[in-house]
Scaffold this active site. Structure first.
Site, short mmCIF file in Angstrom:
data_model
loop_
_atom_site.label_atom_id
_atom_site.label_comp_id
_atom_site.label_asym_id
_atom_site.label_seq_id
_atom_site.Cartn_x
_atom_site.Cartn_y
_atom_site.Cartn_z
N HIS A 42 3.58 4.12 -3.70
CA HIS A 42 4.13 5.42 -3.78
C HIS A 42 5.39 5.48 -4.20
CE1 HIS A 42 0.59 7.48 -2.02
NE2 HIS A 42 0.99 6.89 -0.89
N SER A 100 3.82 10.93 8.41
CA SER A 100 3.74 10.87 7.28
C SER A 100 4.68 11.51 6.61
CB SER A 100 2.38 11.42 6.45
OG SER A 100 1.41 10.78 7.34
N HIS A 110 7.95 7.19 9.04
CA HIS A 110 8.63 7.01 7.66
C HIS A 110 10.09 7.46 8.07
CE1 HIS A 110 6.07 6.67 4.22
NE2 HIS A 110 5.25 7.15 5.40
N TYR A 130 4.65 16.13 3.35
CA TYR A 130 4.11 14.87 3.07
C TYR A 130 4.71 13.81 2.07
CZ TYR A 130 -0.33 11.65 2.46
OH TYR A 130 -1.21 10.93 2.52
N ARG A 153 0.90 -1.09 -0.08
CA ARG A 153 0.03 -0.14 -0.02
C ARG A 153 1.09 1.40 0.14
NH1 ARG A 153 -0.40 4.63 2.34
NH2 ARG A 153 -0.15 3.69 4.44
N ASP A 154 1.60 1.41 1.04
CA ASP A 154 2.70 2.61 1.17
C ASP A 154 3.50 2.37 -0.03
OD1 ASP A 154 4.02 4.91 1.87
OD2 ASP A 154 3.23 4.69 3.90
#
Length: 341
Positions: free
Chosen positions: A22, A172, A203, A292, A18-19
């Site tokens: 990106h 984030s 992160h 972000y 999912r992440d």
């Protein structure tokens, strides 16, 4: 919250699918997601999150189109799981309750409802709908560095009141240090019920993803997000195999096969990276400016299109305190910079 990871088991939530979307502009193939999910399942990760990087129905002009639909990816992963809980992410306003119900019909049993850190009130309908379906549900307060610990805890309290089983401190921007993470976890403890779990989503933009995750656990967090080889937005998430190795050395109960995770990171995930997921001048700027993390690839494209330094774009994004959903403004910033030359 009283939690002893030496005696009680951590809940390890993988976000590679999912992440990690990106990191490759949401271009995972179905064979990729199946192979990665199978490896994670065999390594006994508790839960595997699957969706477009911006959650259910995130595929769009604003966020970037996926190579497949959420349902294609979820269906492919559902076929191979035997141990791990199939999980997804939903941002109210992008995904709908209808999408949540469809995900449940496809085998998703856990969901994270994500909002900006000041907008927990928009999660009420979706958290309640997830509970009515019988799902495990977490509240996911993104960009948690942007407000002080007490204000964040008040937002967490709202999510708890709507029915969330767990509420995350979600960094984030990869912008927090260990003291800042600890302060937010402690603020949660002052207002949330003992039975409401806490989660950490870190992160790695300042290379603190693993350190922040460890500190969060030391401050009562049960659920830990991480991804293979750190596969995620910006410099990536806390690398799963690194966190598990560190947790192992601390004697924490995680239940995962470390070597299997190392193999999956090295053999399955790293080869897919068209841009290395690492701390470099661009991703470091994300953490430094509090931006972000998923803005990285958008800013790099604007830099290429308009000949403006990616770091300058990201620094201005941070100055304007832009948040998820404002990706279209990145081009505006680049054009403003061209005009100002």
């Amino acid at each position: 919250m009283s939690f002893d990871p030496n005696m009680q088991k951590l809940y390890i939530q993988d976000v590679t699918l999912r992440d990690g979307m990106h990191a490759i502009r949401h271009q995972y193939g179905l064979d990729h997601v199946q192979a990665i999910a199978r490896a994670l399942d065999r390594a006994k990760v508790d839960a595997i999150e699957v969706a477009h990087g911006d959650g259910l129905q995130g595929s769009s002009f604003n966020y970037g189109f996926g190579a497949y639909t959420d349902w294609d990816w979820i269906g492919a992963v559902a076929e191979v799981l035997e141990h791990s809980v199939l999980t997804t992410l939903l941002l109210p306003g992008i995904g709908t309750v209808h999408d949540l119900k469809h995900a449940y019909e496809m085998g998703v049993r856990s969901v994270r409802i994500a909002t900006h850190c000041t907008e927990a009130d928009v999660s009420k309908q979706h958290i309640e709908a997830a509970r009515n379906l019988g799902m495990d549900v977490s509240g996911f307060l993104m960009m948690s560095h942007m407000i002080d610990p007490e204000a964040l805890a008040e937002q967490a309290l709202l999510m708890e009141s709507y029915g969330a089983h767990c509420v995350y401190v979600t960094d984030s921007g990869g912008a927090m240090n260990m003291d800042e993470y600890a302060a937010r976890c402690q603020a949660y403890d002052r207002v949330l019920k003992p039975e409401t779990q806490r989660g950490v989503h870190a992160h790695h933009n300042l290379s603190l993803g693993v350190a922040n995750s460890i500190v969060a656990v030391q401050n009562g967090v049960v659920r830990v997000d991480a991804s293979l080889a750190g596969m995620g937005a910006g410099a990536g998430n806390a690398p799963l195999e690194v966190f598990i190795a560190a947790a192992d050395r601390m004697g924490w109960n995680h239940g995962c096969d470390l070597f299997a995770l190392m193999d999956a990171a090295e053999d399955l995930v790293r080869p897919l990276q068209d841009r290395p997921v690492r701390v470099d001048r661009e991703t470091l700027t994300l953490g430094y400016a509090g931006v972000y993390s998923s803005f990285l690839r958008h800013a790099e494209k604007a830099s290429s299109d308009y000949g403006v330094d990616t770091r300058s774009i990201l620094a201005e994004v941070g100055r304007r305190k832009m948040v998820g959903g404002q990706e279209d403004m990145i081009v505006d910033i680049a054009l403003d910079m061209v005009k100002a030359r």
